[in-house]
Design a protein around this motif. Structure first.
Motif, PDB file in Angstrom:
ATOM      1  N   LEU A  17       0.831  -1.204   0.000  1.00 32.94           N
ATOM      2  CA  LEU A  17       0.000   0.000   0.000  1.00 32.94           C
ATOM      3  C   LEU A  17       0.867   1.256   0.000  1.00 32.94           C
ATOM      4  O   LEU A  17       0.655   2.184  -0.791  1.00 32.94           O
ATOM      5  CB  LEU A  17      -0.901  -0.018   1.234  1.00 32.94           C
ATOM      6  CG  LEU A  17      -1.950   1.074   1.386  1.00 32.94           C
ATOM      7  CD1 LEU A  17      -3.057   0.886   0.378  1.00 32.94           C
ATOM      8  CD2 LEU A  17      -2.524   1.039   2.803  1.00 32.94           C
ATOM      9  N   VAL A 227      -2.411  -4.870  -4.274  1.00 31.78           N
ATOM     10  CA  VAL A 227      -2.707  -3.630  -3.548  1.00 31.78           C
ATOM     11  C   VAL A 227      -1.821  -2.500  -4.060  1.00 31.78           C
ATOM     12  O   VAL A 227      -2.280  -1.381  -4.299  1.00 31.78           O
ATOM     13  CB  VAL A 227      -2.500  -3.840  -2.032  1.00 31.78           C
ATOM     14  CG1 VAL A 227      -2.447  -2.508  -1.299  1.00 31.78           C
ATOM     15  CG2 VAL A 227      -3.610  -4.709  -1.462  1.00 31.78           C
ATOM     16  N   ILE A 231      -3.379   0.913  -5.811  1.00 35.20           N
ATOM     17  CA  ILE A 231      -3.146   2.226  -5.216  1.00 35.20           C
ATOM     18  C   ILE A 231      -2.344   3.118  -6.159  1.00 35.20           C
ATOM     19  O   ILE A 231      -2.593   4.319  -6.271  1.00 35.20           O
ATOM     20  CB  ILE A 231      -2.419   2.090  -3.863  1.00 35.20           C
ATOM     21  CG1 ILE A 231      -3.299   1.343  -2.859  1.00 35.20           C
ATOM     22  CG2 ILE A 231      -2.044   3.455  -3.305  1.00 35.20           C
ATOM     23  CD1 ILE A 231      -4.579   2.049  -2.512  1.00 35.20           C
ATOM     24  N   SER A 293      -7.815  -1.230   0.289  1.00 34.62           N
ATOM     25  CA  SER A 293      -7.091  -1.357  -0.980  1.00 34.62           C
ATOM     26  C   SER A 293      -7.995  -1.826  -2.120  1.00 34.62           C
ATOM     27  O   SER A 293      -7.795  -1.439  -3.271  1.00 34.62           O
ATOM     28  CB  SER A 293      -5.909  -2.313  -0.824  1.00 34.62           C
ATOM     29  OG  SER A 293      -6.350  -3.588  -0.424  1.00 34.62           O
TER      30      SER A 293
END
Length: 441
Positions: A17, A227, A231, A293
């Motif tokens: 993330l 994830v 992002i 996420s």
């Protein structure tokens, strides 16, 4: 648990993330609109994120069916099933109502839609008329069903069709709610049937459930990379100009979600589930990161079921039933977001909503929260429907599209936490009821 030795999964997810967010923001600042970044997003990051999401989505339908059917069949007692269902319904309606009231109180106090310069307002409104994405959402909202239609179509004419098209945004049938209804009816029928004759079916469903859990384990190994890709895609494309214009709105939504997440749920967990709120939130941190996420309650469902059973030690049957139903029907964060968004856009357009109209927003947001698909962006057509009901221009939805993904991530965390809070409360309530029945203090 079958986890890699060393770094826990939730830590690897958090690193993914952070890396994806950092690189995305860096590209947005240093290389805004650069075709090389666009190429990376289109050919690397977006496909990688979609591979992760699809690996989760592909088992959602079989998971919903087996989890609900086995949960009800294992509970066995029809009275207990009805009691758990009633508790789930009451919690959903009451807590969703509280979430919407928190949002409306905050948006009426801060008034994020007031104070824009006329030039900025005119520029934004003018840009909406040529926005194809806005037109698509408005069209979907125009085809949205009335509450009565929604209620009728929960009962499927063809549950296989609802299962096949559950994630198709163009599908106008019952979708996941119909799949859940069929699963509940199937589970109840299985629970009251002769166990000697249905034992092979139960064993087969249990075997299918075990296989699904193993697939989920495979998929979660992709989570840190998926994830990061998701992002990066979002952060690299999100324009800071739009964020600055809508900063007050974003902060109001996030503040309201945070209040509901940590204050409302914290109090409920403490006094109804009899759990330490700090330990509760610490135990579900992997679920919250996955929800943030993926922006999808449905995609987070497998992780929520696993964590509830393994970390919180909730009864597996109760957790399966409540979390599966809650992934679509208990959308507290979405209802809160919808209430704030409608009032923000009313303020933006200078539309004064009466107390009666605001109460209408509350009721419609609760109903919309129940009927929202637990997938990214699933609430947008319903927001438009509420806007149209109270006389706010539907095209206004385009004003918040630039920041919706970030807010979608945040409200999904609240949605999923609400599901686990509900499961913990029902589990504690059933334990107290069992203790009372057996005469244990």
């Amino acid at each position: 648990m079958n986890r890699e030795a060393g770094m826990p999964l939730h830590t690897r997810i958090f690193i993914g993330l952070a890396v994806g967010l950092g690189l995305g923001l860096l590209c947005n600042i240093v290389l805004p609109g650069d075709p090389r970044v666009q190429w990376v997003v289109a050919n690397v990051a977006y496909p990688a994120g979609q591979i992760f999401l699809r690996s989760i989505f592909m088992i959602v339908i079989p998971l919903i069916f087996t989890a609900i059917v086995l949960g009800i069949a294992d509970l066995g007692d029809i009275k207990k099933i009805g009691r758990i269902g009633l508790k789930t319904l009451l919690f959903t309606v009451v807590i969703t109502g509280i979430s919407v009231l928190i949002g409306l109180t905050l948006v009426n106090t801060v008034k994020p839609g007031v104070g824009l310069s006329e030039q900025s307002r005119t520029a934004l409104i003018g840009a909406l008329s040529n926005n194809e994405k806005v037109s698509g959402i408005v069209t979907s909202a125009g085809e949205a069903k009335t509450p009565i239609q929604t209620l009728v179509e929960i009962i499927p004419r063809n549950p296989l069709a609802d299962a096949v098209y559950a994630f198709d945004p163009e599908y106008r049938g019952g979708g996941l709610l119909s799949v859940m209804f069929f699963s509940v009816v199937f589970g109840v029928a299985l629970a009251v049937s002769d166990p000697r004759r249905t034992a092979p079916l139960v064993q087969g469903l249990q075997g299918l459930y075990d296989v699904i859990m193993k697939i989920i384990e495979f998929a979660m190994n992709l989570a840190p990379y998926g994830v990061a890709a998701l992002i990066f895609t979002t952060a690299s494309q999100l324009g800071f100009e739009v964020i600055l214009v809508l900063l007050k709105y974003v902060l109001v939504v996030i503040a309201a979600l945070a209040i509901h997440q940590f204050v409302t749920y914290g109090l409920i967990v403490r006094f109804f589930a009899r759990l330490n709120p700090l330990k509760f939130f610490q135990s579900i941190r992997e679920v919250m990161l996955t929800a943030f996420s993926t922006s999808s309650s449905n995609a987070t469902l497998p992780t929520a079921i696993r964590v509830s059973s393994n970390e919180l030690k909730l009864n597996r049957d109760i957790a399966n039933f409540v979390l599966t139903v809650g992934s679509t029907a208990n959308q507290n964060g979405t209802a809160l977001y919808e209430g704030i968004t409608v009032l923000f856009l009313a303020q933006f357009y200078g539309v004064e909503l009466t107390i009666g109209q605001q109460l209408t927003v509350v009721l419609l947001s609760i109903l919309a929260g129940v009927g929202t698909a637990g997938v990214p962006g699933g609430s947008l057509p319903l927001v438009v429907l509420v806007l149209q009901t109270v006389g706010v221009p539907a095209e206004g939805i385009g004003i918040i599209l630039g920041v919706d993904r970030i807010l979608d991530m945040c409200r999904t965390v609240v949605n999923v936490t609400g599901d686990i809070t509900l499961a913990a409360c029902v589990d504690a309530s059933e334990n107290r009821a069992s203790a009372k029945d057996t005469g244990v203090a």
